[in-house]
Design a protein around this motif. Structure first.
Motif, PDB file in Angstrom:
ATOM      1  N   TRP A 291       0.801  -1.219   0.000  1.00 43.45           N
ATOM      2  CA  TRP A 291       0.000   0.000   0.000  1.00 43.45           C
ATOM      3  C   TRP A 291       0.833   1.268   0.000  1.00 43.45           C
ATOM      4  O   TRP A 291       1.876   1.354   0.656  1.00 43.45           O
ATOM      5  CB  TRP A 291      -0.919   0.015   1.235  1.00 43.45           C
ATOM      6  N   ALA A 292       0.321   2.265  -0.711  1.00 43.53           N
ATOM      7  CA  ALA A 292       0.843   3.629  -0.721  1.00 43.53           C
ATOM      8  C   ALA A 292      -0.296   4.556  -0.304  1.00 43.53           C
ATOM      9  O   ALA A 292      -1.448   4.112  -0.164  1.00 43.53           O
ATOM     10  CB  ALA A 292       1.364   3.986  -2.114  1.00 43.53           C
ATOM     11  N   PRO A 293      -0.026   5.849  -0.108  1.00 42.09           N
ATOM     12  CA  PRO A 293      -1.105   6.758   0.313  1.00 42.09           C
ATOM     13  C   PRO A 293      -2.279   6.845  -0.648  1.00 42.09           C
ATOM     14  O   PRO A 293      -3.384   7.200  -0.229  1.00 42.09           O
ATOM     15  CB  PRO A 293      -0.389   8.106   0.436  1.00 42.09           C
ATOM     16  N   ASP A 294      -2.080   6.503  -1.919  1.00 43.43           N
ATOM     17  CA  ASP A 294      -3.180   6.616  -2.887  1.00 43.43           C
ATOM     18  C   ASP A 294      -3.768   5.271  -3.274  1.00 43.43           C
ATOM     19  O   ASP A 294      -4.462   5.155  -4.292  1.00 43.43           O
ATOM     20  CB  ASP A 294      -2.723   7.369  -4.132  1.00 43.43           C
ATOM     21  N   GLY A 295      -3.522   4.226  -2.475  1.00 44.47           N
ATOM     22  CA  GLY A 295      -4.135   2.928  -2.740  1.00 44.47           C
ATOM     23  C   GLY A 295      -3.107   1.824  -2.819  1.00 44.47           C
ATOM     24  O   GLY A 295      -1.948   1.990  -2.430  1.00 44.47           O
ATOM     25  N   ALA A 296      -3.530   0.678  -3.339  1.00 40.67           N
ATOM     26  CA  ALA A 296      -2.636  -0.480  -3.421  1.00 40.67           C
ATOM     27  C   ALA A 296      -1.611  -0.287  -4.527  1.00 40.67           C
ATOM     28  O   ALA A 296      -1.915   0.230  -5.607  1.00 40.67           O
ATOM     29  CB  ALA A 296      -3.453  -1.744  -3.672  1.00 40.67           C
ATOM     30  N   THR A 297      -0.364  -0.716  -4.264  1.00 36.16           N
ATOM     31  CA  THR A 297       0.669  -0.704  -5.293  1.00 36.16           C
ATOM     32  C   THR A 297       0.797  -2.073  -5.949  1.00 36.16           C
ATOM     33  O   THR A 297       1.258  -2.187  -7.067  1.00 36.16           O
ATOM     34  CB  THR A 297       2.028  -0.294  -4.708  1.00 36.16           C
ATOM     35  N   CYS A 298       0.423  -3.091  -5.220  1.00 37.33           N
ATOM     36  CA  CYS A 298       0.359  -4.423  -5.812  1.00 37.33           C
ATOM     37  C   CYS A 298      -0.687  -5.222  -5.053  1.00 37.33           C
ATOM     38  O   CYS A 298      -0.987  -4.931  -3.896  1.00 37.33           O
ATOM     39  CB  CYS A 298       1.716  -5.115  -5.807  1.00 37.33           C
ATOM     40  N   ASP A 317      -6.837   0.250 -16.329  1.00 37.01           N
ATOM     41  CA  ASP A 317      -5.531   0.822 -16.676  1.00 37.01           C
ATOM     42  C   ASP A 317      -4.689   1.191 -15.461  1.00 37.01           C
ATOM     43  O   ASP A 317      -3.616   1.771 -15.611  1.00 37.01           O
ATOM     44  CB  ASP A 317      -5.686   2.064 -17.575  1.00 37.01           C
ATOM     45  N   ARG A 318      -5.172   0.886 -14.259  1.00 38.81           N
ATOM     46  CA  ARG A 318      -4.392   1.215 -13.061  1.00 38.81           C
ATOM     47  C   ARG A 318      -3.402   0.098 -12.726  1.00 38.81           C
ATOM     48  O   ARG A 318      -2.311   0.367 -12.227  1.00 38.81           O
ATOM     49  CB  ARG A 318      -5.335   1.447 -11.876  1.00 38.81           C
ATOM     50  N   PHE A 319      -3.777  -1.147 -12.978  1.00 37.49           N
ATOM     51  CA  PHE A 319      -2.921  -2.291 -12.673  1.00 37.49           C
ATOM     52  C   PHE A 319      -2.608  -3.075 -13.949  1.00 37.49           C
ATOM     53  O   PHE A 319      -3.338  -3.010 -14.933  1.00 37.49           O
ATOM     54  CB  PHE A 319      -3.610  -3.226 -11.674  1.00 37.49           C
ATOM     55  N   ARG A 320      -1.525  -3.821 -13.917  1.00 35.98           N
ATOM     56  CA  ARG A 320      -1.183  -4.759 -14.975  1.00 35.98           C
ATOM     57  C   ARG A 320      -0.681  -6.039 -14.329  1.00 35.98           C
ATOM     58  O   ARG A 320      -0.317  -6.057 -13.148  1.00 35.98           O
ATOM     59  CB  ARG A 320      -0.114  -4.178 -15.896  1.00 35.98           C
ATOM     60  N   ALA A 321      -0.643  -7.110 -15.095  1.00 39.22           N
ATOM     61  CA  ALA A 321      -0.151  -8.374 -14.567  1.00 39.22           C
ATOM     62  C   ALA A 321       1.278  -8.212 -14.071  1.00 39.22           C
ATOM     63  O   ALA A 321       2.109  -7.557 -14.719  1.00 39.22           O
ATOM     64  CB  ALA A 321      -0.233  -9.455 -15.640  1.00 39.22           C
ATOM     65  N   GLY A 339       3.515   1.953 -13.520  1.00 37.18           N
ATOM     66  CA  GLY A 339       4.404   3.069 -13.226  1.00 37.18           C
ATOM     67  C   GLY A 339       4.923   3.118 -11.812  1.00 37.18           C
ATOM     68  O   GLY A 339       5.618   4.065 -11.447  1.00 37.18           O
ATOM     69  N   VAL A 340       4.604   2.138 -10.985  1.00 34.96           N
ATOM     70  CA  VAL A 340       5.071   2.099  -9.602  1.00 34.96           C
ATOM     71  C   VAL A 340       6.029   0.926  -9.451  1.00 34.96           C
ATOM     72  O   VAL A 340       5.664  -0.222  -9.722  1.00 34.96           O
ATOM     73  CB  VAL A 340       3.899   1.954  -8.606  1.00 34.96           C
ATOM     74  N   LYS A 341       7.252   1.199  -9.025  1.00 33.10           N
ATOM     75  CA  LYS A 341       8.261   0.162  -8.893  1.00 33.10           C
ATOM     76  C   LYS A 341       8.097  -0.585  -7.574  1.00 33.10           C
ATOM     77  O   LYS A 341       7.579  -0.056  -6.607  1.00 33.10           O
ATOM     78  CB  LYS A 341       9.658   0.770  -8.971  1.00 33.10           C
ATOM     79  N   SER A 342       8.568  -1.816  -7.554  1.00 36.75           N
ATOM     80  CA  SER A 342       8.570  -2.594  -6.326  1.00 36.75           C
ATOM     81  C   SER A 342       9.425  -1.888  -5.285  1.00 36.75           C
ATOM     82  O   SER A 342      10.504  -1.380  -5.583  1.00 36.75           O
ATOM     83  CB  SER A 342       9.135  -3.991  -6.593  1.00 36.75           C
TER      84      SER A 342
END
Length: 365
Positions: A291-298, A317-321, A339-342
């Motif tokens: 989680w990040a402040p704007d929602g789930a990152t994974c 378009d917010r998430f990809r496999a 666009g969000v790195k691990s």
């Protein structure tokens, strides 16, 4: 076991009420038959006990912990509230000499402070101007101030808001069985309908005990605090998304009441539980999301068991496999934010998977 490694109950039982301040007025003023009453008459009626039948118990999880509407028959959205912000300047009613309130360190202070020394009760009796999610004004009275026994610097406030529908003062906080008489914490800034926090000078949020904003503070993520020189404001905001399973960062929850979760972070405010207790069994839990402040990152799976494809339609378009290149094999994601790195996440959580459907009965030969 250290308290920091205990799993977090989604509906945490908060400390019992202690030292409640007495009502500002010992007797309610009589209600006149006239259709319009003066401010003096209305203010005299604040902070009086109301009957239990007016307590609403909506299902689902809450951000502010407040009622969605004063009208129980009106259809509402989970992103609405009878109270979302309160202005600290120009009180509608205050003790003699108090011209405004000031927020600092998780509590409210009278301005100017009394000559005898500031106390938590200095603000009791103040009526402030608040705003509902639809932009309508709503007056808010502070009826009591109760320092938390485990952290005296944190003050819980008993508040009432003017219900213009019923024409009476009413606790705007939703009561649940675990916390039947909820109080509120004062938190700087405001939250909009998408669940995003916005810094706002001279405005606060009265966050009720049964809502995610207050729960995350009690769990250890006070936004005004820091740990190892790092502000906890970002972790608190990420926690409000996590607590409600707001994967898309749009203010919509995807969980149920009484869902047990385990939260942990890199700063060590909360550590992953490793021992089984009556409330939590790590062997039955699995990684859910980061989680990040704007929602789930994974995201590995949904908390409430809905199909991942259904959730992704809510925020296309917010998430990809996930390509599977993350180093944490035991915390493998199914999808990852574009666009969000691990490693960009602030919090992670485990939860129990959704119950498996019962197997069909075997056919008789």
């Amino acid at each position: 076991m250290s308290p920091s490694v205990l799993p977090v109950w989604f509906l945490l039982l908060l400390p019992a009420t202690v030292g409640a301040a007495p009502p500002v007025s010992s007797k309610p003023a009589p209600i006149r038959a006239a259709s319009v009453e003066s401010d003096v008459e209305r203010y005299a009626r604040r902070c009086q006990s109301q009957t239990a039948h007016r307590i609403a118990r909506p299902q689902g999880t809450m951000l502010w912990g407040t009622k969605r509407s004063w009208d129980p028959d009106k259809p509402t959205d989970e992103r609405t509230s009878v109270l979302v912000s309160v202005a600290l300047a120009s009180p509608r009613q205050a003790e003699a000499g108090v011209k405004a309130l000031r927020f600092d360190g998780g509590r409210l202070w009278a301005v100017p402070p009394p000559e005898a020394g500031a106390t938590a009760s200095d603000v009791v009796g103040t009526v402030l101007q608040g705003t509902a999610s639809d932009g309508k004004p709503v007056e808010v009275a502070i009826c009591g101030a109760e320092p938390a026994p485990e952290e005296p610097g944190r003050v819980f406030y008993r508040i009432e808001a003017w219900n213009a529908v019923a024409r009476e003062w009413e606790n705007p906080c939703v009561a649940l069985d675990r916390v039947p008489a909820p109080r509120a914490l004062a938190v700087g800034g405001v939250w909009d309908s998408s669940g995003a926090h916005v810094d706002a000078a001279d405005q606060i949020t009265f966050a009720c005990e049964n809502g995610a904003i207050t729960k995350c503070i009690v769990w250890g993520y006070a936004p005004w605090a820091s740990r190892n020189g790092q502000s906890l404001a970002g972790l608190h905001q990420a926690c409000t998304r996590l607590a409600r399973a707001d994967y898309c960062g749009n203010g919509r929850s995807h969980t149920h009441q009484d869902t047990t979760i385990d939260i942990y972070d890199r700063l060590g405010v909360l550590e992953q539980a490793t021992e089984a207790t009556r409330e939590w069994d790590p062997s039955k839990a699995s990684f859910e999301a980061a989680w990040a402040p704007d929602g789930a990152t994974c995201l590995a799976r949904t908390r409430d068991g809905r199909a991942l494809e259904t959730l992704l339609q809510e925020c296309p378009d917010r998430f990809r496999a996930d390509p599977g290149d993350a180093p944490e094999a035991v915390e493998r994601c199914t999808v990852r934010r574009v666009g969000v790195k691990s490693g960009a996440e602030l919090l992670r959580n485990l939860s129990y998977g959704p119950p498996k459907p019962a197997a069909p009965p075997a056919r008789e030969p």
